[in-house]
Structures are given as structure tokens and as C-alpha cells.
Write a protein that holds these residues in place. Structure first.
Motif, short mmCIF file in Angstrom:
data_model
loop_
_atom_site.label_atom_id
_atom_site.label_comp_id
_atom_site.label_asym_id
_atom_site.label_seq_id
_atom_site.Cartn_x
_atom_site.Cartn_y
_atom_site.Cartn_z
N SER A 187 -6.89 -8.76 -2.33
CA SER A 187 -5.90 -7.97 -1.62
C SER A 187 -5.41 -6.78 -2.43
CB SER A 187 -4.70 -8.85 -1.26
OG SER A 187 -4.03 -9.20 -2.45
N ARG A 242 7.26 -11.52 -3.32
CA ARG A 242 6.98 -10.09 -3.23
C ARG A 242 5.55 -9.82 -3.68
NH1 ARG A 242 12.45 -10.33 -4.57
NH2 ARG A 242 13.73 -8.66 -3.73
N ARG A 243 4.86 -8.98 -2.92
CA ARG A 243 3.51 -8.54 -3.27
C ARG A 243 3.49 -7.02 -3.15
NH1 ARG A 243 1.04 -11.87 -6.19
NH2 ARG A 243 -0.91 -10.90 -5.59
N TYR A 244 3.30 -6.36 -4.28
CA TYR A 244 3.39 -4.91 -4.35
C TYR A 244 2.02 -4.26 -4.26
CZ TYR A 244 8.14 -5.65 -5.92
OH TYR A 244 9.44 -6.03 -6.00
N ASP A 245 2.01 -3.13 -3.61
CA ASP A 245 0.84 -2.27 -3.63
C ASP A 245 0.70 -1.76 -5.06
OD1 ASP A 245 -0.26 0.60 -3.58
OD2 ASP A 245 -0.78 -0.15 -1.59
N GLU A 285 5.61 -6.11 0.82
CA GLU A 285 5.30 -7.19 1.75
C GLU A 285 5.54 -8.50 1.03
OE1 GLU A 285 0.87 -8.43 2.02
OE2 GLU A 285 0.86 -6.22 1.89
N ARG A 286 5.70 -9.54 1.79
CA ARG A 286 5.94 -10.86 1.19
C ARG A 286 4.88 -11.82 1.70
NH1 ARG A 286 11.23 -11.80 -1.14
NH2 ARG A 286 12.40 -9.88 -1.03
N ARG A 287 4.42 -12.63 0.78
CA ARG A 287 3.48 -13.70 1.11
C ARG A 287 4.08 -14.99 0.59
NH1 ARG A 287 -1.54 -10.73 -1.14
NH2 ARG A 287 -1.54 -8.96 0.26
#
Length: 131
Positions: free
Chosen positions: A15, A53-56, A47-49
Motif C-alpha cells: 500500500s 493512522r496510515r500516512y501517504d 486514512e485509518r486502517r
């Protein structure tokens, strides 16, 4: 802090999103500061998974700009305004900040010179001192 921020190979997997911990390590900024910059609107909400937190990976570049702007004396409010600004507004803000810093440097140099004079004072007492 001035070196390029690079995303580690393992973080570029499927991802390419990175965790707040990875972003903190890449940027040298604490996770709490990253969350604060999000709250202030300087970093977009990631975005969150599974609630995390999941950062570009581009967030590292944005965070580097925020850290640099803070180091140069821009306030959170100034940076918030500048997030919507074009390059001309950034240049104008940079010129104004540079003038402000130069004035502060001049004042500090004058203060340091005065302190140097005080340190060489040969007066017998503080009340007799003409400085």
C-alpha cells in the motif's frame, strides 16, 4: 533535519502507506507532534486502517516543510494561513520573516555589546555605574 526524508523500503510495500511511528522516525518528530499538526490543520488527516493512522509517504515531505517553517519562526497560525497560499504569498511571508529576524538580530547584537560594556565596567559600585 535538513537531509532528505526517505521512506524505508519495507514501508513501501503493497500500500506504501506508513505508520505514525515510521513517519516519526523518518522526520525526527514525535508522534504527539504529528497528531498536533493534524489537529491544527497543517497535516491532512490520514486514512485509518483498523483504527491506526496510515500516512501517504508524501506526508514526510509535508512534515519536513512544517518543521522547517517552525524552525524559521513561523507560528502555527501563520503556517495555517500559508497552507492555502500561493508561492507569491510564501515569498512575501519569507521576506517579512527575514526582516523580522534581522531586526531581532540587530537588537540582540546591541544588547550583547551593552552586556560586554557592563562586564568591563570599572565602577566602584552599581549605584555609581554610568552604564
Amino acid at each position: 533535519m535538513d537531509e532528505d526524508i526517505r521512506v524505508p523500503v519495507q514501508a513501501r510495500s503493497k500500500s506504501s502507506a506508513i505508520s505514525i511511528g515510521d513517519l516519526a522516525r523518518l522526520s525526527g518528530v514525535r508522534p504527539s507532534a504529528i497528531r498536533y499538526y493534524e489537529e491544527c490543520g497543517l497535516l491532512p488527516a490520514p486514512e485509518r486502517r483498523s483504527g491506526r493512522r496510515r500516512y501517504d509517504p508524501n506526508a514526510a515531505t509535508r512534515l519536513k516543510a512544517i518543521v522547517t517553517a517552525r524552525r524559521l519562526g513561523f507560528s502555527i497560525a501563520e503556517m495555517r494561513e500559508l497552507t492555502l497560499a500561493d508561492i507569491q504569498d510564501w515569498r512575501k511571508a519569507a521576506r517579512a520573516k527575514a526582516l523580522s529576524l534581522k531586526a531581532l538580530i540587530a537588537k540582540l547584537n546591541a544588547d550583547a555589546a551593552h552586556l560586554d560594556e557592563l562586564s568591563r565596567c570599572a565602577c566602584a559600585s552599581q549605584s555609581a555605574c554610568c552604564l
